[in-house]
Design a protein around this motif. Structure first.
Motif, PDB file in Angstrom:
ATOM      1  N   GLY A  37       6.525   5.583  -0.853  1.00 29.84           N
ATOM      2  CA  GLY A  37       5.835   5.113  -0.961  1.00 29.84           C
ATOM      3  C   GLY A  37       5.642   3.685  -1.981  1.00 29.84           C
ATOM      4  N   ARG A  38       7.056   3.521  -1.972  1.00 29.69           N
ATOM      5  CA  ARG A  38       7.251   2.272  -2.838  1.00 29.69           C
ATOM      6  C   ARG A  38       6.637   0.681  -2.643  1.00 29.69           C
ATOM      7  N   ASN A  64       6.203  13.341   9.390  1.00 28.75           N
ATOM      8  CA  ASN A  64       4.706  12.090   9.899  1.00 28.75           C
ATOM      9  C   ASN A  64       4.284  12.138  10.856  1.00 28.75           C
ATOM     10  N   ASP A 122       1.064  -1.242   0.116  1.00 36.47           N
ATOM     11  CA  ASP A 122       0.061  -0.265  -0.225  1.00 36.47           C
ATOM     12  C   ASP A 122       0.441   1.078   0.203  1.00 36.47           C
ATOM     13  N   PRO A 123       0.714   1.866  -1.176  1.00 34.16           N
ATOM     14  CA  PRO A 123       1.158   3.098  -1.116  1.00 34.16           C
ATOM     15  C   PRO A 123       1.131   4.250   0.319  1.00 34.16           C
ATOM     16  N   ASP A 124       0.194   4.389   0.690  1.00 37.19           N
ATOM     17  CA  ASP A 124      -0.178   5.200   2.008  1.00 37.19           C
ATOM     18  C   ASP A 124       0.897   4.753   2.611  1.00 37.19           C
ATOM     19  N   LYS A 165      -4.271   0.642   5.955  1.00 32.48           N
ATOM     20  CA  LYS A 165      -4.591   1.481   5.970  1.00 32.48           C
ATOM     21  C   LYS A 165      -6.403   1.918   6.229  1.00 32.48           C
ATOM     22  N   MET A 190       3.676   2.951   2.627  1.00 30.85           N
ATOM     23  CA  MET A 190       4.732   3.190   3.016  1.00 30.85           C
ATOM     24  C   MET A 190       5.032   4.040   2.724  1.00 30.85           C
ATOM     25  N   ARG A 191       4.793   5.396   2.601  1.00 33.68           N
ATOM     26  CA  ARG A 191       4.665   6.444   1.912  1.00 33.68           C
ATOM     27  C   ARG A 191       6.409   6.987   3.748  1.00 33.68           C
TER      28      ARG A 191
END
Length: 196
Positions: free
Chosen positions: A39-40, A139, A29-31, A103, A33-34
């Motif tokens: 995000g990768r 963050n 999930d890109p969110d 998420k 892993m942000r």
């Protein structure tokens, strides 16, 4: 299921080889892993060869792992993971607190609930003297969880990361909570904690 602890809404259990798909979805999930990879997603191969062995590692000073799969208590749904691992394999004195949740679990208080339970367990049963946690300065969500779990801002610093991601130019922050401070707060609130 090897349960480490339970809260009102969570079960924290040991990881197994069967958790690969859960971890692939979480780290895909890109969110999620942000603030970790920009995000990768993390590949299945990396999860199988590097991530899962790290999550399964048993720390000699505890005799237990330092990472726990978080499940919703009533449904059994996989929510993510919690980290409560010694910085030194042979000493329980200082542990790092961390969490990575799906998420769909954000904003529900699961990260705070699990973190508080781990801190309590560490200070009362595991011989922990200091809990530390860090994240990117930007963050805000993770920083809020650290504060709600009882940790206080300690310092800002610049990490030496191999690849910059958006926001990394603002650096990192470290939070901490000592056992003596945790006990003091508990006694002041009228809820003394059991001493080890």
């Amino acid at each position: 299921m090897n349960i480490f602890l339970e809260t009102d809404r969570l079960v924290l259990r040991a990881f197994t080889e069967a958790d690969v798909d859960h971890l692939v979805a979480l780290d895909g999930d890109p969110d999620v892993m942000r603030f970790i990879t920009g995000g990768r997603p993390t590949s299945r191969e990396v999860i199988q060869d590097r991530t899962l062995p790290r999550l399964l590692h048993t720390y000699p000073c505890f005799g237990i792992p330092g990472y726990w799969a978080g499940q919703e208590k009533t449904t059994g749904a996989f929510l993510g993971w919690f980290e409560f691992r010694p910085l030194d394999d042979d000493s329980p004195a200082v542990v790092e607190l961390g969490y990575r949740l799906n998420k769909a679990a954000w904003g529900s208080g699961y990260a705070t609930e699990g973190s508080r339970a781990l801190i309590r367990r560490g200070f009362t049963d595991l011989g922990v003297e200091r809990v530390t946690a860090n994240t990117m300065t930007v963050n805000a969500g993770s920083r809020r969880v650290m504060e709600k779990a009882g940790l206080s801002f300690l310092r800002s610093f610049t990490g030496d990361w191999p690849e910059a991601i958006e926001g990394s130019e603002h650096g990192e922050v470290e939070y901490e909570l000592t056992r003596s401070e945790w006990l003091r707060r508990s006694e002041e609130s009228g809820r003394p904690q059991r001493r080890p």
